[in-house]
Design a protein around this motif. Structure first.
Motif, PDB file in Angstrom:
ATOM      1  N   ALA A  60     -20.414 -24.565  85.338  1.00 48.52           N
ATOM      2  CA  ALA A  60     -19.355 -23.608  85.005  1.00 48.52           C
ATOM      3  C   ALA A  60     -19.493 -22.336  85.827  1.00 48.52           C
ATOM      4  N   LEU A  61     -20.725 -21.897  86.050  1.00 48.76           N
ATOM      5  CA  LEU A  61     -20.963 -20.714  86.888  1.00 48.76           C
ATOM      6  C   LEU A  61     -20.473 -20.964  88.313  1.00 48.76           C
ATOM      7  N   LEU A  62     -20.781 -22.153  88.846  1.00 46.06           N
ATOM      8  CA  LEU A  62     -20.370 -22.480  90.213  1.00 46.06           C
ATOM      9  C   LEU A  62     -18.855 -22.594  90.358  1.00 46.06           C
ATOM     10  N   ARG A  63     -18.188 -22.934  89.285  1.00 39.09           N
ATOM     11  CA  ARG A  63     -16.726 -23.046  89.358  1.00 39.09           C
ATOM     12  C   ARG A  63     -16.104 -21.735  89.844  1.00 39.09           C
ATOM     13  N   GLY A  64     -16.613 -20.615  89.343  1.00 41.14           N
ATOM     14  CA  GLY A  64     -16.111 -19.327  89.799  1.00 41.14           C
ATOM     15  C   GLY A  64     -16.471 -19.052  91.249  1.00 41.14           C
ATOM     16  N   VAL A  65     -17.672 -19.450  91.661  1.00 44.21           N
ATOM     17  CA  VAL A  65     -18.080 -19.274  93.057  1.00 44.21           C
ATOM     18  C   VAL A  65     -17.197 -20.093  93.973  1.00 44.21           C
ATOM     19  N   GLU A 123     -13.892 -18.465  94.472  1.00 49.42           N
ATOM     20  CA  GLU A 123     -13.981 -17.318  95.377  1.00 49.42           C
ATOM     21  C   GLU A 123     -14.107 -17.763  96.830  1.00 49.42           C
ATOM     22  N   ILE A 124     -14.883 -18.829  97.071  1.00 47.77           N
ATOM     23  CA  ILE A 124     -15.023 -19.323  98.441  1.00 47.77           C
ATOM     24  C   ILE A 124     -13.688 -19.875  98.936  1.00 47.77           C
ATOM     25  N   ALA A 125     -12.975 -20.588  98.073  1.00 48.08           N
ATOM     26  CA  ALA A 125     -11.656 -21.089  98.462  1.00 48.08           C
ATOM     27  C   ALA A 125     -10.711 -19.937  98.800  1.00 48.08           C
ATOM     28  N   ASP A 126     -10.846 -18.826  98.072  1.00 50.14           N
ATOM     29  CA  ASP A 126      -9.995 -17.664  98.334  1.00 50.14           C
ATOM     30  C   ASP A 126     -10.193 -17.113  99.741  1.00 50.14           C
ATOM     31  N   ILE A 127     -11.397 -17.283 100.285  1.00 49.65           N
ATOM     32  CA  ILE A 127     -11.671 -16.791 101.645  1.00 49.65           C
ATOM     33  C   ILE A 127     -10.731 -17.445 102.652  1.00 49.65           C
ATOM     34  N   GLY A 128     -10.393 -18.688 102.403  1.00 50.53           N
ATOM     35  CA  GLY A 128      -9.552 -19.419 103.340  1.00 50.53           C
ATOM     36  C   GLY A 128      -8.073 -19.408 103.027  1.00 50.53           C
TER      37      GLY A 128
END
Length: 287
Positions: free
Chosen positions: A264-269, A272-277
């Motif tokens: 669940a913690l990684l889901r937010g990460v 955010e990484i997808a948002d970079i692209g």
């Protein structure tokens, strides 16, 4: 034989130039392979990035494709070049120069798993090695390359996040007393495979989740980051190594009691990484 070379999950609508991949989480061990190996079914899994595919499987929900290996790493290593053939394992292969990965038994067809445990008692034929490469290595890389090409065409750049796990003990040499040990290692081949701005943003995403991040030590990236990272051409490749102790029991190769919370913690990460692209919204024209 493993049933498929890869599994590709595509988002309902692709909204980011990021592609997530897991080349070492395959766990379809064919009985013909298990019958031939000297290892038991538990030991042969020791070099597998167990459950990494489950940690990152939400990527399509945030608009990014996710590709994962079908064949296990002990059978064929997708994070090696197809010509990294081990003369100590494969008949008819001549030693050409010094390759530390091949020398240690970790070529494209591995000779050992974790802790240097030998997989076989004898050698494999070159024809068998070629068959594994043609059946599993080549299709995986064709699919991965195709997803990155599509990202570049759609968004003007491609960002590969190559997802791995590392043994907890891997960070023993760099851990310092009184300081939290690194839990995530980002590998960009010391700046050669991705722009520093993108790596900075990925690092910040993990840090905001409360994770300790370091770069390139002891994992700077292997074949995949080297082959796909061309930052000057808008193609970026970043290797992510996550401490297995955060979510699994390494000895039993089972999820531990923190698995669901960590996923669940990684889901937010991942979001955010997808948002970079994601492309920036164009400003409205002045009236």
């Amino acid at each position: 034989m493993p049933k498929v070379a890869y599994h590709l999950t595509y988002p309902e609508r692709r909204t980011t130039s990021v592609v997530f991949a897991s080349p070492h989480s395959g766990r379809d061990y064919p009985w013909t392979f298990l019958r031939r190996t000297t290892l038991n079914e538990h030991s042969v899994r020791s070099s597998e990035d167990a459950f990494v595919d489950q940690l990152f499987e939400c990527a399509p929900e945030v608009g990014a494709p996710f590709i994962k290996a079908g064949a296990p790493r002990a059978y064929v290593d997708l994070n090696r070049s197809e010509d990294e053939l081990d003369p100590a394992l494969i008949e008819g292969v001549s030693k050409v120069g010094h390759n530390p990965r091949v020398a240690s038994g970790l070529g494209v067809i591995p000779r050992v798993v974790a802790n240097g445990q030998a997989i076989y008692t004898g050698k494999l034929s070159l024809a068998e090695a070629r068959r594994r490469i043609d059946t599993y290595w080549k299709p995986y890389h064709t699919a991965l390359g195709g997803q990155l090409d599509q990202a570049f065409l759609m968004f003007g750049q491609a960002i590969l996040v190559d997802c791995h796990s590392m043994p907890h003990e891997a960070m023993d040499a760099v851990a310092r007393r009184g300081v939290r040990r690194p839990e995530v290692v980002l590998g960009d081949r010391f700046g050669a495979s991705a722009s520093s701005d993108i790596v900075d943003q990925i690092e910040a995403a993990f840090q905001r989740a409360g994770l300790v991040v370091t770069r390139n030590t002891p994992f700077a990236g292997a074949y995949i980051t080297q082959a796909y990272g061309r930052p000057m051409r808008g193609r970026h490749a970043i290797q992510v190594e996550i401490d297995r102790a955060l979510y699994m029991n390494e000895q039993l190769i089972r999820p531990n009691g923190h698995f669901d919370a960590f996923r669940a913690l990684l889901r937010g990460v991942i979001r955010e990484i997808a948002d970079i692209g994601r492309p920036l919204a164009k400003p409205l024209a002045a009236e």
